[in-house]
Design an enzyme around this catalytic site. Sequence first.
Site, mmCIF file in Angstrom:
data_model
loop_
_atom_site.group_PDB
_atom_site.id
_atom_site.type_symbol
_atom_site.label_atom_id
_atom_site.label_comp_id
_atom_site.label_asym_id
_atom_site.label_seq_id
_atom_site.Cartn_x
_atom_site.Cartn_y
_atom_site.Cartn_z
ATOM 1 N N GLU A 96 -49.446 -24.096 19.248
ATOM 2 C CA GLU A 96 -49.416 -23.632 17.849
ATOM 3 C C GLU A 96 -50.883 -23.396 17.499
ATOM 4 O O GLU A 96 -51.224 -22.286 16.961
ATOM 5 C CB GLU A 96 -48.953 -24.686 17.077
ATOM 6 C CG GLU A 96 -47.114 -24.773 17.295
ATOM 7 C CD GLU A 96 -46.666 -25.816 16.256
ATOM 8 O OE1 GLU A 96 -45.535 -25.729 15.919
ATOM 9 O OE2 GLU A 96 -47.431 -26.851 15.722
ATOM 10 N N GLY A 147 -50.853 -30.442 7.603
ATOM 11 C CA GLY A 147 -51.364 -29.198 7.305
ATOM 12 C C GLY A 147 -52.428 -28.936 8.736
ATOM 13 O O GLY A 147 -53.283 -28.436 8.068
ATOM 14 N N HIS A 158 -42.062 -22.169 14.650
ATOM 15 C CA HIS A 158 -41.097 -23.302 14.938
ATOM 16 C C HIS A 158 -41.301 -23.986 16.150
ATOM 17 O O HIS A 158 -41.542 -23.183 17.154
ATOM 18 C CB HIS A 158 -39.542 -22.824 15.075
ATOM 19 C CG HIS A 158 -38.526 -23.788 15.168
ATOM 20 N ND1 HIS A 158 -37.884 -24.584 14.166
ATOM 21 C CD2 HIS A 158 -37.921 -24.237 16.286
ATOM 22 C CE1 HIS A 158 -37.186 -25.514 14.462
ATOM 23 N NE2 HIS A 158 -37.034 -25.273 16.006
ATOM 24 N N LEU A 174 -40.833 -26.933 4.690
ATOM 25 C CA LEU A 174 -39.672 -27.528 4.878
ATOM 26 C C LEU A 174 -38.454 -26.845 3.882
ATOM 27 O O LEU A 174 -37.263 -27.302 4.058
ATOM 28 C CB LEU A 174 -39.437 -29.040 4.655
ATOM 29 C CG LEU A 174 -40.371 -29.673 5.806
ATOM 30 C CD1 LEU A 174 -40.410 -31.073 5.416
ATOM 31 C CD2 LEU A 174 -40.068 -29.264 7.128
ATOM 32 N N ASN A 205 -51.872 -27.335 11.156
ATOM 33 C CA ASN A 205 -52.035 -25.828 11.444
ATOM 34 C C ASN A 205 -52.795 -25.092 10.463
ATOM 35 O O ASN A 205 -53.383 -24.004 10.826
ATOM 36 C CB ASN A 205 -50.520 -25.111 11.794
ATOM 37 C CG ASN A 205 -49.994 -25.614 12.835
ATOM 38 O OD1 ASN A 205 -50.231 -24.877 13.876
ATOM 39 N ND2 ASN A 205 -49.172 -26.630 13.312
#
Length: 187
Positions: free
Chosen positions: A174, A12, A104, A85, A14
Site C-alpha cells: 500500500e 491513518g 482494499h 469505513l 496510509n
Amino acid sequence: MKRIAIFASGTGTNAANIIRYFDDNHDISVKAVLSNNPTAGVLNVAKEAGVDSLVFTREEFYETDKVIRYLLDNQIDLVVLAGFLWLVPELFIQSFPKKIINIHPALLPAFGGKGMYGARVHQAVKAANKQETGITIHYVNPHYDEGDIIFQTSCSLSDDDTPDTIAAKVHKLEYEFYPKVIGQLLN
Ligand code: GRF
C-alpha cells in the site's frame, strides 16, 4: 495545482504516507483530511502535517450536502479513501464522477464486501490458505468494494505467515503503490 482530499476512519498510516509523498510536489498536494471519527489517529496526522481537517457526523454525511460542499469549495480533484469505513452515498458519487478511489487490502473480488476490512481480511486470507494476497485500488461506487479496478499487485505468502505478517506485507505494498497510482491519476 491538483488537490487531494483523504478520507479515513482510523490510524491513518496510509494518509501519513500519501501526505509525505506529495510534500515536495509542486503540482499535487493533499489539501484536506476528512473523518467520521472525532478520535481517529488520522486527525493528529493531519494536524502534525499542517493539513486542514473536517470531522462530520453520520447525519451530515448521509442527509446533507455539507461534505460535498466542503470538497467543492476546496476545489478537490481527487477523493482518496484510505481506511474509510462508511459506504459512500449515491449523491456524493454523482458529484465526483471517477474522482473517488479506495484501496482494499486484498485481491478483489476475493475477500471484499461488507464487513471485510482491517484484520478480518487478513484472517480470512489465512483461513483460506492462500499462497498470495495483495492490494486493489479501485473507483468507488455505491457498493462495498465493487467499483472498477484501477490497479492490483500481489505478494506471496507462506505457511508461516500469520494475519499480522500478512497485514505487514500488504501495508508495504500500500505504501509503495497507493501514492504512485494517485500521482498517475492526477497527471
Ligand atoms: C488499509 O489497509 C487499507 O487498505 C484499508 O484500511 C487500512 C487503513 O490502514 N482500506 P491505515 O489507517 O492507513 O494504517
